[in-house]
Structure formats: C-alpha cells, structure tokens
Design a protein around this motif. Structure first.
Motif, PDB file in Angstrom:
ATOM      1  N   ASP A 162      47.588  38.332  46.217  1.00  9.84           N
ATOM      2  CA  ASP A 162      47.159  37.000  46.643  1.00  9.84           C
ATOM      3  C   ASP A 162      45.911  36.484  45.931  1.00  9.84           C
ATOM      4  O   ASP A 162      45.340  35.469  46.337  1.00  9.84           O
ATOM      5  N   LEU A 163      45.462  37.200  44.897  1.00  8.89           N
ATOM      6  CA  LEU A 163      44.279  36.839  44.113  1.00  8.89           C
ATOM      7  C   LEU A 163      42.967  37.005  44.861  1.00  8.89           C
ATOM      8  O   LEU A 163      41.917  36.565  44.383  1.00  8.89           O
ATOM      9  N   GLN A 164      43.007  37.648  46.019  1.00  8.54           N
ATOM     10  CA  GLN A 164      41.762  37.930  46.734  1.00  8.54           C
ATOM     11  C   GLN A 164      41.092  39.187  46.182  1.00  8.54           C
ATOM     12  O   GLN A 164      39.910  39.410  46.422  1.00  8.54           O
ATOM     13  N   ASP A 165      41.851  40.012  45.470  1.00  2.00           N
ATOM     14  CA  ASP A 165      41.299  41.172  44.764  1.00  2.00           C
ATOM     15  C   ASP A 165      41.103  40.812  43.299  1.00  2.00           C
ATOM     16  O   ASP A 165      42.012  40.259  42.666  1.00  2.00           O
ATOM     17  N   LYS A 173      33.325  51.532  46.485  1.00  2.22           N
ATOM     18  CA  LYS A 173      32.670  50.570  45.603  1.00  2.22           C
ATOM     19  C   LYS A 173      32.714  49.178  46.226  1.00  2.22           C
ATOM     20  O   LYS A 173      33.774  48.728  46.681  1.00  2.22           O
ATOM     21  N   VAL A 174      31.568  48.518  46.236  1.00  2.00           N
ATOM     22  CA  VAL A 174      31.531  47.130  46.700  1.00  2.00           C
ATOM     23  C   VAL A 174      32.277  46.271  45.680  1.00  2.00           C
ATOM     24  O   VAL A 174      31.976  46.314  44.474  1.00  2.00           O
ATOM     25  N   VAL A 175      33.255  45.508  46.154  1.00  2.18           N
ATOM     26  CA  VAL A 175      34.068  44.686  45.266  1.00  2.18           C
ATOM     27  C   VAL A 175      33.992  43.227  45.701  1.00  2.18           C
ATOM     28  O   VAL A 175      33.700  42.913  46.859  1.00  2.18           O
ATOM     29  N   GLN A 176      34.301  42.371  44.772  1.00  2.00           N
ATOM     30  CA  GLN A 176      34.272  40.940  45.047  1.00  2.00           C
ATOM     31  C   GLN A 176      35.501  40.533  45.837  1.00  2.00           C
ATOM     32  O   GLN A 176      36.620  40.898  45.501  1.00  2.00           O
ATOM     33  N   HIS A 177      35.267  39.764  46.894  1.00  4.66           N
ATOM     34  CA  HIS A 177      36.372  39.236  47.690  1.00  4.66           C
ATOM     35  C   HIS A 177      36.451  37.737  47.453  1.00  4.66           C
ATOM     36  O   HIS A 177      35.447  37.034  47.514  1.00  4.66           O
ATOM     37  N   CYS A 196      41.006  47.475  52.678  1.00  5.47           N
ATOM     38  CA  CYS A 196      40.937  46.869  51.350  1.00  5.47           C
ATOM     39  C   CYS A 196      42.097  47.357  50.478  1.00  5.47           C
ATOM     40  O   CYS A 196      42.290  48.559  50.303  1.00  5.47           O
ATOM     41  N   GLY A 197      42.858  46.415  49.934  1.00  7.03           N
ATOM     42  CA  GLY A 197      44.002  46.801  49.109  1.00  7.03           C
ATOM     43  C   GLY A 197      43.619  47.265  47.729  1.00  7.03           C
ATOM     44  O   GLY A 197      44.422  47.901  47.040  1.00  7.03           O
ATOM     45  N   LEU A 198      42.390  46.965  47.303  1.00  4.53           N
ATOM     46  CA  LEU A 198      41.932  47.346  45.964  1.00  4.53           C
ATOM     47  C   LEU A 198      41.382  48.764  45.987  1.00  4.53           C
ATOM     48  O   LEU A 198      40.297  49.029  46.498  1.00  4.53           O
ATOM     49  N   LYS A 199      42.153  49.702  45.429  1.00  3.59           N
ATOM     50  CA  LYS A 199      41.775  51.114  45.400  1.00  3.59           C
ATOM     51  C   LYS A 199      42.166  51.714  44.054  1.00  3.59           C
ATOM     52  O   LYS A 199      43.087  51.217  43.386  1.00  3.59           O
ATOM     53  N   ALA A 200      41.471  52.773  43.693  1.00  8.54           N
ATOM     54  CA  ALA A 200      41.796  53.509  42.470  1.00  8.54           C
ATOM     55  C   ALA A 200      42.051  54.960  42.824  1.00  8.54           C
ATOM     56  O   ALA A 200      41.353  55.530  43.670  1.00  8.54           O
ATOM     57  N   VAL A 257      38.860  56.063  44.940  1.00 15.34           N
ATOM     58  CA  VAL A 257      37.764  55.112  45.152  1.00 15.34           C
ATOM     59  C   VAL A 257      38.329  53.914  45.904  1.00 15.34           C
ATOM     60  O   VAL A 257      39.290  53.287  45.454  1.00 15.34           O
ATOM     61  N   SER A 258      37.734  53.630  47.047  1.00 13.82           N
ATOM     62  CA  SER A 258      38.196  52.528  47.881  1.00 13.82           C
ATOM     63  C   SER A 258      37.265  51.339  47.749  1.00 13.82           C
ATOM     64  O   SER A 258      36.038  51.479  47.753  1.00 13.82           O
ATOM     65  N   GLY A 259      37.829  50.142  47.633  1.00 17.17           N
ATOM     66  CA  GLY A 259      37.025  48.938  47.568  1.00 17.17           C
ATOM     67  C   GLY A 259      36.427  48.584  48.919  1.00 17.17           C
ATOM     68  O   GLY A 259      37.000  48.900  49.964  1.00 17.17           O
ATOM     69  N   TRP A 260      35.265  47.972  48.876  1.00 14.29           N
ATOM     70  CA  TRP A 260      34.596  47.510  50.098  1.00 14.29           C
ATOM     71  C   TRP A 260      34.269  46.031  49.915  1.00 14.29           C
ATOM     72  O   TRP A 260      33.402  45.672  49.120  1.00 14.29           O
ATOM     73  N   LYS A 261      34.995  45.185  50.641  1.00 12.03           N
ATOM     74  CA  LYS A 261      34.730  43.742  50.595  1.00 12.03           C
ATOM     75  C   LYS A 261      33.564  43.437  51.543  1.00 12.03           C
ATOM     76  O   LYS A 261      33.753  43.037  52.682  1.00 12.03           O
ATOM     77  N   LYS A 262      32.379  43.671  51.033  1.00 11.53           N
ATOM     78  CA  LYS A 262      31.174  43.544  51.862  1.00 11.53           C
ATOM     79  C   LYS A 262      30.960  42.104  52.315  1.00 11.53           C
ATOM     80  O   LYS A 262      30.568  41.841  53.449  1.00 11.53           O
TER      81      LYS A 262
END
Length: 316
Positions: free
Chosen positions: A94-97, A193-197, A155-159, A117-122
């Motif tokens: 959805d382009l939120q990641d 990791k803090v990621v951009q939301h 958070c769906g953004l993970k590595a 590594v899990s994303g964190w949408k702070k």
C-alpha cells in the motif's frame, strides 16, 4: 542473489506500478541482484493483470495468485517457499512501507549479523483511536507474553536471513508473530529499526476490529504453542493430576466424615446428599478429560501432515 522482496497484497492495483518502480530504483542504485514476489491473495480488482504485465517486462518480477483470499500468513508462506535471496524483505503493497529502508535493513542482516530485523513505525499516520491505540495495547501484550522486546509486531516491513524464512512455519494468522516463531526456532538475534511510515495513498485500510480481536486470540495461541506445542501432555496432564488430587481429597473427606459420624453414633446422610460428593465426581471427570486431551494432543502432534493451506490459481 542478494535480496528477495515478498509483497502480499489484496486489491492494490493503484499502488503496484509505483511500488515496483520505487523498489527497482533502490535496487539499481545499490547494484543488488534481486527478485520481487507479488503474492495476490485473491484480489477482485486488476492487481493480477498488473503483476502479470510487470513480470513480462522484467524477469525479476514473479507472482503468485491465490484462488481466493486465504490471508496474509498463507501469502507469506507461499512467498517464503520460493525465495532465492540471501536476505528476504517483506513489505506491504500500500506504499506505507518505504523501499528506501531496504539497504540499511540488508546491511543489518549481512554486516551486523541479525537473524531478523523488524521495522518500527515510531511516527504513524493512522487514526489514533481506530488503529494507533489498539496497536499499542496489542504490542504491549505481545511483549509481555512472548518475551520478544519489539515496539511494533504488526509492521509489515521486516528483513530476514534466508535461513529464518526456510525454517519458520507461518500458518493461520501468525504473520504478526514471526519474530516470536523465529525465537522459538532458535533464531534469537532479533533487531529493530525505526522506519518511515507514510500515509496511505490509494485504497482503504484492511485493518478492522475483527483483526484486532483475532490478534489477541492468536497471541494466546502462540504463547501456548511456544510453551507446550511440543509437549501438550505436560499442560493437560498436570491439570488432570491436579483435578484428580482435588477429587481424591474430596472423596476422602466424605469417607472420613461418614466414619466419624458412625463412630460417634450420630445420624448420617446419604453420600449423594453431600455436596462434596459432586465436587469429587466433577473433578475426577474433568481430570479424565484433561488427560484424554493431552493424549489426543500428543497423537495429533505425531501424526499431523503438512498439507498446503491454500490453492494457487496462477504463477508467473
């Protein structure tokens, strides 16, 4: 191959071309060899046609189309089974990641040695009442229950190191708890990791109260599976023994009371008129049922087969 990107989706036709171009730009800039797996979880719009066209234009794009909507966990399972990259990145469609996070996530796996590594949408752009507060409550409960210290399980953004996705079984609605499943499988080096939301650009959110409730029910499931999934008899057997002890003590108390009154020549009542009789009977029956549940759990555990939980209609 450096990176495999797995993207589960449902009715995201507007965002797919933009997301593909964004990922391609990032990969080309950093000279990564890559593949992109789009998993169409039963979309009813033109998402599959777009995926098919992209795969015709770019051999790095691959797609799977489910026969119907089976859920995000099943989509990730299908994607994980087919990835070839040393590092696997998951993100929502959805382009939120932001794909711009990929290089740093990749480095955290390959250079810093993290298994996951899990994303964190702070900073979030979702509704405070509709999603933010329920998400905070859910994440707090997940941390306390699982022992995995992450701020954002959802958070769906993970590595992932490729070994993780090949050895972790994602089923039901357990995609929220992949870090917990990874820890239980022996991959304990989990980072964050803090990621951009980003605010949703197209379509509507798939989040609802049903998913929130199901998340907590799945949390109970994952807690049970992590502690007793390999040894259900340890839980049900222990509870069964406890019930039997209560039942024997209750029955012994009835017998002692009966003998006491006979010895002192006091009037006695029928055993069935004594409430302790029913306590003893009920607890012994419950104890038997718990033992049977434990035995059945052990039998199922040893005879289960790992059949596919979804049907694929097309693959490109």
């Amino acid at each position: 191959m450096n990176i495999s990107v797995v993207i589960p989706l449902l009715n995201e036709q507007e965002s797919l071309p933009e997301l593909y171009n964004w990922i391609k730009k990032v990969m080309t800039t950093h000279n990564y060899s890559y593949e992109i797996w789009f998993i169409d979880d039963g979309s009813t719009d033109n998402s599959w046609d777009i995926i098919h066209n992209l795969s015709q234009q770019d051999t790095a794009v691959k797609g799977i189309r489910f026969l119907r909507n089976y859920g995000k966990s099943q989509a990730l399972h299908a994607g994980f089974a087919r990835t070839n990259g040393d590092v696997v990145i998951t993100m929502d469609a959805d382009l939120q990641d932001s794909p711009d996070e990929i290089p740093e996530l990749y480095n955290m796996i390959t250079q810093q040695g993290f298994d996951l590594v899990s994303g964190w949408k702070k900073k979030r752009y979702d509704s405070v009442i509709g999603k933010n507060l329920p998400s905070k409550l859910f994440n707090w409960a997940a941390r306390k229950t699982s022992g995995v210290v992450l701020h954002d399980f959802n958070c769906g953004l993970k590595a992932y190191n490729s070994k993780v996705v090949k050895n972790v079984e994602v089923s039901g609605e357990m995609h929220r708890y992949i870090p917990v499943l990874a820890k239980n499988a022996g991959f304990a080096n989990i980072g964050e990791k803090v990621v951009q939301h980003q605010a949703r650009k197209y379509g509507e959110s798939k989040f609802g109260m049903e998913r929130f409730i199901n998340g907590f029910l799945d949390l109970i499931t994952i807690w049970f599976l992590s502690k007793f999934g390999k040894r259900p008899m340890h839980l049900f057997g222990a509870l069964g023994v406890l019930m039997f002890i209560i039942g024997f003590i209750s029955a012994g108390f009835i017998g002692f009371l009966k003998l006491w009154k006979l010895y002192h020549q006091e009037p006695t009542i029928l055993v069935t008129d004594n409430p302790w009789f029913y306590i003893a009977l009920a607890t012994m029956i419950i104890g038997t049922q718990l033992f049977l549940a434990g035995f059945l759990g052990e039998i199922i555990l040893r005879t289960k087969n790992n059949e596919e939980r979804y049907k694929i209609e097309q693959e490109v």
